[in-house]
Design a protein around this motif. Structure first.
Motif, PDB file in Angstrom:
ATOM      1  N   HIS A  93       0.823  -1.212   0.000  1.00  0.00           N
ATOM      2  CA  HIS A  93       0.000   0.000   0.000  1.00  0.00           C
ATOM      3  C   HIS A  93       0.863   1.271   0.000  1.00  0.00           C
ATOM      4  N   LEU A  94       2.157   1.109   0.201  1.00  0.00           N
ATOM      5  CA  LEU A  94       3.057   2.270   0.255  1.00  0.00           C
ATOM      6  C   LEU A  94       3.973   2.355  -0.962  1.00  0.00           C
ATOM      7  N   ASN A  95       4.117   1.267  -1.684  1.00  0.00           N
ATOM      8  CA  ASN A  95       5.094   1.195  -2.767  1.00  0.00           C
ATOM      9  C   ASN A  95       4.448   0.546  -3.997  1.00  0.00           C
ATOM     10  N   LYS A  96       4.270   1.334  -5.022  1.00  0.00           N
ATOM     11  CA  LYS A  96       3.552   0.885  -6.223  1.00  0.00           C
ATOM     12  C   LYS A  96       4.256  -0.278  -6.928  1.00  0.00           C
ATOM     13  N   ILE A  97       5.580  -0.308  -6.886  1.00  0.00           N
ATOM     14  CA  ILE A  97       6.312  -1.393  -7.560  1.00  0.00           C
ATOM     15  C   ILE A  97       6.107  -2.709  -6.805  1.00  0.00           C
ATOM     16  N   ILE A  98       6.156  -2.643  -5.486  1.00  0.00           N
ATOM     17  CA  ILE A  98       5.890  -3.853  -4.680  1.00  0.00           C
ATOM     18  C   ILE A  98       4.450  -4.301  -4.915  1.00  0.00           C
ATOM     19  N   THR A 173     -10.252  -8.017  -7.428  1.00  0.00           N
ATOM     20  CA  THR A 173      -9.297  -6.914  -7.303  1.00  0.00           C
ATOM     21  C   THR A 173      -8.867  -6.440  -8.686  1.00  0.00           C
ATOM     22  N   GLN A 174      -8.372  -5.208  -8.726  1.00  0.00           N
ATOM     23  CA  GLN A 174      -7.820  -4.623  -9.950  1.00  0.00           C
ATOM     24  C   GLN A 174      -6.361  -5.068 -10.130  1.00  0.00           C
ATOM     25  N   ASN A 175      -5.936  -5.093 -11.375  1.00  0.00           N
ATOM     26  CA  ASN A 175      -4.504  -5.258 -11.709  1.00  0.00           C
ATOM     27  C   ASN A 175      -3.887  -6.451 -10.968  1.00  0.00           C
ATOM     28  N   GLN A 176      -2.771  -6.263 -10.251  1.00  0.00           N
ATOM     29  CA  GLN A 176      -2.186  -7.381  -9.493  1.00  0.00           C
ATOM     30  C   GLN A 176      -2.412  -7.225  -7.986  1.00  0.00           C
ATOM     31  N   ASP A 177      -3.385  -6.426  -7.607  1.00  0.00           N
ATOM     32  CA  ASP A 177      -3.739  -6.335  -6.188  1.00  0.00           C
ATOM     33  C   ASP A 177      -4.261  -7.690  -5.717  1.00  0.00           C
ATOM     34  N   ASN A 178      -4.139  -7.941  -4.428  1.00  0.00           N
ATOM     35  CA  ASN A 178      -4.773  -9.131  -3.858  1.00  0.00           C
ATOM     36  C   ASN A 178      -5.196  -8.847  -2.421  1.00  0.00           C
ATOM     37  N   PRO A 179      -6.019  -9.711  -1.848  1.00  0.00           N
ATOM     38  CA  PRO A 179      -6.613  -9.414  -0.525  1.00  0.00           C
ATOM     39  C   PRO A 179      -5.643  -9.479   0.660  1.00  0.00           C
ATOM     40  N   LEU A 180      -4.365  -9.749   0.400  1.00  0.00           N
ATOM     41  CA  LEU A 180      -3.377  -9.633   1.483  1.00  0.00           C
ATOM     42  C   LEU A 180      -3.021  -8.172   1.729  1.00  0.00           C
ATOM     43  N   MET A 181      -3.216  -7.355   0.706  1.00  0.00           N
ATOM     44  CA  MET A 181      -2.747  -5.964   0.761  1.00  0.00           C
ATOM     45  C   MET A 181      -3.700  -5.071   1.551  1.00  0.00           C
ATOM     46  N   LYS A 182      -3.107  -4.094   2.232  1.00  0.00           N
ATOM     47  CA  LYS A 182      -3.913  -3.141   3.010  1.00  0.00           C
ATOM     48  C   LYS A 182      -4.272  -1.958   2.124  1.00  0.00           C
ATOM     49  N   ILE A 183      -5.204  -2.199   1.238  1.00  0.00           N
ATOM     50  CA  ILE A 183      -5.593  -1.167   0.286  1.00  0.00           C
ATOM     51  C   ILE A 183      -7.027  -0.748   0.563  1.00  0.00           C
ATOM     52  N   GLU A 184      -7.253   0.548   0.561  1.00  0.00           N
ATOM     53  CA  GLU A 184      -8.568   1.080   0.901  1.00  0.00           C
ATOM     54  C   GLU A 184      -9.660   0.460   0.027  1.00  0.00           C
ATOM     55  N   GLY A 185     -10.729   0.029   0.668  1.00  0.00           N
ATOM     56  CA  GLY A 185     -11.856  -0.534  -0.067  1.00  0.00           C
ATOM     57  C   GLY A 185     -11.702  -2.017  -0.376  1.00  0.00           C
ATOM     58  N   LEU A 186     -10.559  -2.598   0.013  1.00  0.00           N
ATOM     59  CA  LEU A 186     -10.307  -4.002  -0.293  1.00  0.00           C
ATOM     60  C   LEU A 186     -10.496  -4.843   0.971  1.00  0.00           C
ATOM     61  N   VAL A 187     -11.381  -5.841   0.889  1.00  0.00           N
ATOM     62  CA  VAL A 187     -11.618  -6.724   2.035  1.00  0.00           C
ATOM     63  C   VAL A 187     -10.399  -7.631   2.183  1.00  0.00           C
ATOM     64  N   GLN A 188      -9.840  -7.693   3.383  1.00  0.00           N
ATOM     65  CA  GLN A 188      -8.631  -8.485   3.572  1.00  0.00           C
ATOM     66  C   GLN A 188      -8.915  -9.940   3.880  1.00  0.00           C
ATOM     67  N   GLY A 189      -8.065 -10.796   3.368  1.00  0.00           N
ATOM     68  CA  GLY A 189      -8.184 -12.227   3.615  1.00  0.00           C
ATOM     69  C   GLY A 189      -7.027 -12.952   2.969  1.00  0.00           C
ATOM     70  N   LYS A 190      -6.993 -14.259   3.206  1.00  0.00           N
ATOM     71  CA  LYS A 190      -5.944 -15.078   2.602  1.00  0.00           C
ATOM     72  C   LYS A 190      -6.472 -15.669   1.289  1.00  0.00           C
ATOM     73  N   PRO A 191      -5.806 -15.402   0.167  1.00  0.00           N
ATOM     74  CA  PRO A 191      -6.273 -15.965  -1.098  1.00  0.00           C
ATOM     75  C   PRO A 191      -6.100 -17.488  -1.145  1.00  0.00           C
ATOM     76  N   LEU A 192      -7.160 -18.180  -1.536  1.00  0.00           N
ATOM     77  CA  LEU A 192      -7.104 -19.642  -1.677  1.00  0.00           C
ATOM     78  C   LEU A 192      -7.124 -20.044  -3.144  1.00  0.00           C
ATOM     79  N   LEU A 193      -7.683 -19.165  -3.961  1.00  0.00           N
ATOM     80  CA  LEU A 193      -7.851 -19.453  -5.387  1.00  0.00           C
ATOM     81  C   LEU A 193      -8.075 -18.122  -6.097  1.00  0.00           C
ATOM     82  N   GLY A 194      -7.387 -17.916  -7.212  1.00  0.00           N
ATOM     83  CA  GLY A 194      -7.584 -16.681  -7.960  1.00  0.00           C
ATOM     84  C   GLY A 194      -7.752 -16.977  -9.440  1.00  0.00           C
ATOM     85  N   ILE A 195      -8.763 -16.380 -10.043  1.00  0.00           N
ATOM     86  CA  ILE A 195      -8.920 -16.489 -11.502  1.00  0.00           C
ATOM     87  C   ILE A 195      -8.334 -15.227 -12.121  1.00  0.00           C
ATOM     88  N   ASP A 196      -7.308 -15.414 -12.913  1.00  0.00           N
ATOM     89  CA  ASP A 196      -6.619 -14.315 -13.585  1.00  0.00           C
ATOM     90  C   ASP A 196      -7.489 -13.885 -14.779  1.00  0.00           C
TER      91      ASP A 196
END
Ligand code: MN
Length: 233
Positions: A93-98, A173-196
């Motif tokens: 949430h602090l570094n766009k490259i990460i 999520t948008q782009n390469q965001d995922n629910p581990l990240m502390k991003i505003e508006g994003l519900v946090q959780g551990k990803p178990l499965l993701g459809i790209d």
């Protein structure tokens, strides 16, 4: 995947540190630079659902580029972290490259693990019970996951996740965001499965027909691996 490459993808660290409590931050620092994980199957293993050419480009070009750019950002040694998950939770949430490249590495490492030969994986009973608990039926869950993948506007991911309290939920999520990240508006959780749902994941074979791609993708889900991720701490 052997233990060494499992560690290097960063996905196994939380689990391994439980069985090996002496594993120190110094040892974990050896996970950088991050490496492109080997696929646990051949590029053509998901045919005819997901084509070999797309798999090869997706893994050897797209995923490799995320790893390379992530390592370039980490090379100055300024960021402190104990694992790939920790890096995403505390720095994305602090570094766009990460956020973009680290997210890309994590998301694709998870993706390869959760796919297998089409129509070869049966959902384990305990996962089925959990899915029925939160989504009423397995069919209803699949419809909701597909709808989430189809309604994601532009590039992103549709996810099945586990919340901190153990509840399963579906989100996008948008782009390469995922629910581990502390991003505003994003519900946090551990990803178990993701459809790209980036076009690079399907355009060569499916062109604009994202719904056909999602159906093909869903026939390749490795439910045992999804369940293993659910049960892991
Ligand atoms: Mn992708």
């Amino acid at each position: 995947m052997d233990k060494r490459s499992f560690i290097k993808t960063g996905l196994g660290i939380a689990g391994l540190s439980l069985v090996n409590p002496v594993q120190s931050l110094q040892t974990l620092a050896a996970v950088t630079p991050f490496e492109l994980p080997k696929l646990p199957y051949a590029y053509n293993a998901l045919e005819p659902a997901l084509d070999a050419r797309t798999m090869e480009i997706h893994h050897s070009k797209h995923h490799a580029a995320y790893v390379e750019k992530l390592n370039a950002e980490l090379a100055n040694g300024k960021l402190s972290y104990s694992s790939l998950e920790d890096l995403l939770q505390n720095h994305a949430h602090l570094n766009k490259i990460i956020r973009n490249q680290g997210g890309g590495h994590y998301n694709h490492s998870l993706l390869w693990r959760t796919l297998t030969v089409p129509n070869s994986s049966k959902m384990p009973e305990d996962l089925k019970m959990e899915i029925i608990k939160y989504f009423e039926s397995v069919e209803g869950f699949k419809v909701k996951l597909k709808q989430t993948a189809l309604s994601q506007f532009g590039s992103g991911w549709a996810w099945l996740c586990k919340a901190a309290d153990g509840k399963l939920f579906i989100t996008a999520t948008q782009n390469q965001d995922n629910p581990l990240m502390k991003i505003e508006g994003l519900v946090q959780g551990k990803p178990l499965l993701g459809i790209d749902v980036w076009e690079h994941a399907y355009y060569l074979k499916f062109l604009n027909k994202r719904a056909d791609y999602v159906d093909a993708f869903m026939s390749c889900i490795n439910w045992n691996e999804v369940n293993r991720l659910r049960l892991d701490k």
